[in-house]
Write a protein that holds these residues in place. Structure first.
Motif: not given
Length: 381
Positions: A4, A6, A20, A22, A24, A30, A38-42, A44
């Motif tokens: 996982n 980004l 970017q 993504c 998963q 994506e 970018p808002q993400t919990d992944l 980076v």
């Protein structure tokens, strides 16, 4: 690489501007234009404008690590696993082991060995995958046989094809043949009925004969320029017909020896990069140092990545696939995006494999163009 992730600020062939990506569960989910925050919990990874691509696909490779694919057997099958792992380290996601002209016995032994190997559970995270077999011969024109042994060449008939394939037609993905050996076209029609891609090569075919073969179902040309008539303004020949046909894909060896860099530039510009893909055409000493090595019953001399028979006949290379992409950039023939695509998405398209980035396993390469030297380097993510 994390399953996982980004990836930020990536250039991706076929996409405009920075992207970017993504990922998963190890799959590309994506690809969208970069967002300011970018808002993400992944986790980076910022690649700072480097190129990100799928791995390479090599549709013509004759062996590696000292093993030629026509010499495959149950006894040396473990070497095939080592080759898959080596090619992965060279940025190749998948390949077609290529069996050049040899005896029917040798061909079927090799096909049998590969058919037993295919269900193996090699980890796709660290091993290149076998996508099928490329038979380069034995239905070749004697006058354009090159390094292929003349005593094993066969006439191009459905009966001879059945003899060669035996019970292993399902393993064969591509076959190279000289279409002028069968003016009726029944051989090409038969091969297409089996789902085998027909590639024209080692041939004296005129443009008219090539066009007939394309109409009959042939869709590829093997190592363009090599082992075929030269382009001529009154007789364009096999290659001229192929470049003009939007449905035909041509393999190119970009080692600087098989084809002049200037001629590479000419064919890429003439085709507008459509339908062209890179191959290595690498021989069994791939991954070994320069020197003299056995090749069927003969020997080849490898110097600076070029392999020749002892009579100086050009036999192939020992350079990995992605070196071709690096060469095209180094020689100023094309940009980074085009060079990458020629080794990654273009060969996928040639064998009707998905070239889309989305929903594919994230076996990605990161490419960097060095601002001082102009060299293109890559690494696996």
């Amino acid at each position: 690489m994390d399953d996982n992730l980004l990836i930020l600020n990536a250039q991706v062939p076929g996409f405009q501007g920075l992207q970017q990506i993504c990922i998963q569960k190890g799959v590309i989910h994506e690809i969208v234009p970069i967002q300011s925050a970018p808002q993400t919990d992944l986790p980076v990874l910022d690649v700072s404008g480097d190129w990100i691509s799928l791995g390479g696909i090599d549709l013509q490779i004759n062996g590696a690590l000292g093993l030629a694919f026509p010499d495959l057997s149950v006894e040396n099958c473990d070497k095939l696993e080592a080759i898959c792992q080596y090619l992965w380290s060279q940025g190749v996601d998948g390949f077609l082991p290529t069996i050049v002209t040899t005896s029917i016995e040798n061909i079927q032994r090799s096909l049998s060995t590969i058919s037993q190997f295919l269900p193996s559970t090699l980890n796709p995270q660290d091993a290149s995958q076998i996508l099928g077999v490329h038979l380069e011969g034995p239905f070749l024109n004697f006058e354009k046989r090159g390094a292929h042994p003349a005593n094993y060449l066969l006439p191009l008939t459905v009966e001879q094809i059945k003899r060669v394939l035996g019970d292993y037609a399902s393993v064969v993905k591509v076959i190279t043949l000289a279409p002028e050996l069968d003016p009726t076209g029944t051989a090409i029609a038969y091969l297409r009925s089996l789902g085998i891609i027909v590639s024209l090569g080692h041939s004296q075919a005129t443009a008219t004969q090539a066009q007939q073969a394309f109409a009959q179902g042939a869709t590829q040309v093997t190592h363009a320029f090599n082992a075929m008539p030269s382009l001529h303004h009154r007789e364009p020949g096999l290659l001229g017909a192929a470049i003009a046909d939007p449905n035909v894909h041509c393999g190119l060896i970009a080692d600087g020896q098989h084809v002049s860099p200037l001629m590479l530039e000419l064919v890429l510009k003439a085709s507008q990069f459509h339908g062209i893909f890179l191959v290595s055409d690498a021989l069994s000493p791939l991954g070994l140092p320069d020197g003299t090595y056995p090749w069927d019953t003969r020997q080849i001399d490898v110097q600076n990545g070029t392999a020749r028979l002892l009579d100086k006949t050009l036999a192939g290379t020992t350079l990995p696939l992605l070196v071709g992409a690096q060469n095209l950039v180094k020689w100023g023939i094309c940009g980074v995006e085009q060079a990458i695509a020629l080794a990654t998405t273009a060969p996928r398209r040639a064998i009707a494999q998905s070239e889309s980035y989305l929903n594919q396993p994230a076996h990605l390469l990161r490419w960097h163009l060095h601002s001082t030297t102009g060299d293109l380097s890559w690494q696996r993510l």
